[in-house]
Design an enzyme around this catalytic site. Structure first.
Site, PDB file in Angstrom:
ATOM      1  CD  GLU A 312      36.452 -51.469   4.067  1.00 11.08           C
ATOM      2  OE1 GLU A 312      36.626 -50.251   3.994  1.00 11.08           O
ATOM      3  OE2 GLU A 312      37.242 -52.233   4.675  1.00 11.08           O
ATOM      4  CG  ASP A 386      38.073 -46.263   8.262  1.00 10.83           C
ATOM      5  OD1 ASP A 386      38.498 -46.918   9.229  1.00 10.83           O
ATOM      6  OD2 ASP A 386      38.441 -46.455   7.091  1.00 10.83           O
ATOM      7  CD  GLU A 414      43.490 -46.700   7.354  1.00 10.64           C
ATOM      8  OE1 GLU A 414      42.865 -46.748   6.291  1.00 10.64           O
ATOM      9  OE2 GLU A 414      43.179 -47.378   8.366  1.00 10.64           O
TER      10      GLU A 414
END
Length: 721
Positions: A312, A386, A414
């Protein structure tokens, strides 16, 4: 004189918490509330079994032990418990090591202590000097601290402390919180305010809250904290910041809590003046060795580095044509003389859109098995994508027998409702830990990989991405505290049950009344399945909104990376839905052991909870329930909403049994959760209905808004983004 000083401190502590009890309950005390024992018979028995405290406070850790026992026993028993030097009464609590306490030494329990190791402890009922006593014994002061918290937990949960014969030691060596905290005090994926670390005022001012943070972690056996975000800032490795880090380390040290930092791979260039960060360049290697020496001159017990590299946009060894092993080993060599470790994250994927992102980490790291230094751990997320609401376990677990792998769980929510949804995560984590990898035949669980027992690895660890911030109650949602607690308990012992952990936390946090415990425990144990159902049932994944991941976004498409879109993962079309990871698709099933490859590769054999993770199937595919895939999916979304409503009813029935402040807080959040569960159900089903062309089955509530309405929603300034 030292004892008198400690005793005076106890009176102040008791006075302070006496005042606090008259104020609103705000959740600050977490699970360390030490509420007065209500039942008079139990209170009498506890007072007889804890009449005085004998701890030689000859180290900062043993002083912390003495203070915690005085605080906890004093508050729960409603009277000051004296700290003395010798046994003068029946029921004394004697805590220490054979080195620090002649009384412990006189028990001749060295053989038993050898069995519990460096951090383990014994809780024993014994006789000393002709009197009945409770013994908290360990080989180290930190072990005594952990044992003291266990003893206090027994009282908090109203268990018998007569005839104690308990031993406990951690299954994993390093039990670490990962704070995704930035130096500007924002927290990536944080939903409880700003970062605890006030870098501006450090090192001169250390917030008293840091001590309570350390106490809370020690109470559940967490022994490490990574202070900074994995998307790292090299400034934290500079002299100015190392002095600030050292101040935090000094506060944490008595509680057995080591500090770690994230190492930005390009730091030799950004703060070191070099023109390269190539890990095989001698100048770069020497720079990191000097930097390690500098860090340890400030923090002698520094734990080591956590590294996110080649992922990333983060720099890494691939920038120089090097492998992850070459990058990790360079840092490991710099830390090795000081006893530090490197935790190298495997969350990597190609800069180019892959055929299947779920395969990336395995493809990059499997060939490197056995090529890492002895002080390197690979930190592997529980699943290959993820931190989704549900994922099958990561195929790297069991695939690298010559390399120690540590677990990375995400405590912060998240992808699980963020700061507004009640989701108890222990069942999700247990599902992964109990999964069979078949690496060494049937029964080779993920937990055995993580604790090192499967392949005889002495270096072991578990990490959790923290959900802690400056909110007064630490975690934003009051039930977020349960996930911090559960992580610590599972890091200590991954074989504990979700039910056992939930019951402990409820009794320590809310109430010991059986009916209250049962109602809250049922809510907690059902909550994870509820969120999976109203977000991503049947193996769907990564269909959240763009970037901030708040709310549904199955329509997200046409971004600069295909694997950052929802349509990449659900593959919905008129023919069906799901990601084909069988031999006819990406063949990700081949990364699992043959029995699992066969199981996951068959739509008839794969558990339905992973069905669409591995298979693209027609909308009218026949499910085990007899429903079509479309009807089953729609009914699961409705079931998720219905479960939230049941949770609301259970919580509302507890009015008057829970303090009004926290009761109202949770009540309001459950109302928000119901609205957002309905939002998920309606938005996702309306979107997928454009492909299936089928009506909603009976029992599924009809949406009151249009798909266009949901697609136009664009929440601003979402926390944690």
């Amino acid at each position: 004189m030292r004892i008198k000083t400690t005793r005076s401190l106890t009176f102040l502590i008791l006075f302070f918490f006496g005042l606090l009890s008259l104020q609103a309950e705000d959740g600050y005390r977490l699970w360390l509330r030490y509420e007065l024992v209500e039942d008079q018979e139990t209170l009498k028995n506890y007072r007889q079994s804890a009449s005085e405290i004998i701890v030689a406070p000859n180290s900062p850790t043993l002083s912390a032990v003495a203070q915690e026992l005085e605080r906890g026993l004093g508050q729960m028993l409603g009277k000051s418990i004296p700290l003395t030097e010798k046994v003068s009464r029946q029921g004394a609590v004697v805590a220490g090591t054979p080195q620090s306490s002649p009384l412990i030494r006189s028990l001749n329990i060295e053989d038993k202590l050898k069995e519990v190791g460096r951090e383990g402890y014994l809780l024993l009922s014994a006789r000393l000097q002709g009197k009945k006593v409770t013994v908290i014994a360990a080989n180290t002061d930190t072990g005594v601290l952990y044992g003291s918290f266990h003893f206090l937990r027994l009282l908090q949960t109203r268990q018998s402390i007569h005839k104690l014969s308990l031993s406990s030691s951690p299954k994993t060596q390093h039990r670490i919180l990962n704070h995704w905290d930035n130096l500007d005090r924002t927290v990536e994926r944080g939903y409880a305010g700003f970062s605890l670390w006030d870098w501006h005022k450090l090192p001169d001012y250390t917030d008293p809250r840091y001590i309570d943070y350390a106490r809370a972690n020690a109470s559940i056996g967490i022994n490490g904290t990574v202070l900074t975000n994995v998307n790292a800032n090299a400034l934290v490795l500079t002299e100015d910041y190392l002095g600030k880090v050292a101040a935090l380390a000094d506060v944490f040290r008595p509680y057995g809590l080591k500090v770690y930092l994230t190492a930005r791979f390009s730091a030799p260039m950004e703060i070191g003046g070099l023109e390269t960060a190539d890990p095989v360049d001698p100048r770069v290697q020497q720079w990191w060795k000097r930097k390690a020496d500098e860090i340890y001159s400030h923090i002698p017990d520094f734990g080591g580095f956590l590294v996110k590299a080649d992922s990333e946009g983060q720099p890494g060894p691939h920038n120089y044509g090097r492998t992850h092993a070459e990058g990790a080993n360079m840092l490991a060599d710099a830390l090795a003389p000081h006893g530090g470790i490197v935790m190298w994250r495997t969350f990597v994927y190609s800069e180019e859109a892959p055929e299947d992102r779920a395969k990336q980490a395995y493809n990059e790291f499997k060939p490197l098995d056995g090529k890492f230094r002895d002080n390197v751990l690979l930190q592997v997320k529980n699943g290959a994508i993820d931190f989704q609401p549900r994922e099958p376990f990561h195929p790297l677990f069991g695939a690298m027998p010559e390399t120690p792998l540590m677990m990375e769980f995400q405590i912060t929510q998240e992808y699980l409702g963020q700061g507004t949804h009640l989701v108890y995560l222990a069942p999700m984590w247990k599902e992964v830990l109990e999964a069979d990898t078949y690496a060494e035949g049937k029964g080779s669980t993920v937990a055995e990989v993580v604790d090192g027992s499967l392949n005889d690895h002495p270096l072991t660890a578990m990490a959790g991405v923290a959900n802690i911030g400056t909110d007064r109650n630490w975690t934003g949602h009051p039930f977020g505290q349960a996930n911090w607690y559960a992580f610590g308990r599972l890091a200590w012992n991954p074989y504990l049950s979700s039910e056992e952990i939930a019951e402990e936390w409820i009794k320590m946090t809310f109430s010991n009344k059986p009916e209250v415990v049962q109602d809250i425990k049922e809510m907690m144990l059902n909550s994870h399945e509820a969120v999976v159902n109203y977000m991503t049932p049947l193996g769907l994944h990564h269909i959240m909104a763009w970037s901030h991941h708040y709310g549904p976004g199955p329509w997200v498409a046409n971004k600069h990376r295909a694997d950052w879109t929802s349509v990449y993962y659900h593959q919905a079309d008129s023919a069906g839905i799901g990601f084909d990871r069988t031999a006819s698709g990406s063949n990700a099933v081949a990364q699992y052991a043959p029995p699992l490859e066969e199981k996951f590769g068959s739509p008839e054999k794969v558990p339905e909870k992973y069905l669409l993770w591995f298979h693209h199937l027609p909308w009218d595919y026949k499910m085990k329930s007899g429903n079509t895939l479309w009807d089953e999916m729609a009914l699961r979304y409705q079931q998720g909403v219905d479960t939230v409503r049941q949770m609301q009813q259970s919580w509302n029935s507890l009015e008057g049994q829970i303090d009004p402040e926290r009761f109202q807080h949770v009540k309001t959040l459950l109302e928000i959760q119901e609205k957002e569960a309905e939002w998920w159900r309606d938005a996702v089903l309306l979107y997928f209905q454009t492909f299936s062309g089928k009506p909603l089955p009976e029992g599924v509530e009809k949406p009151t808004k249009t798909l266009d309405y949901f697609m136009q929603l664009n929440p601003k300034f979402v926390p944690g983004n």
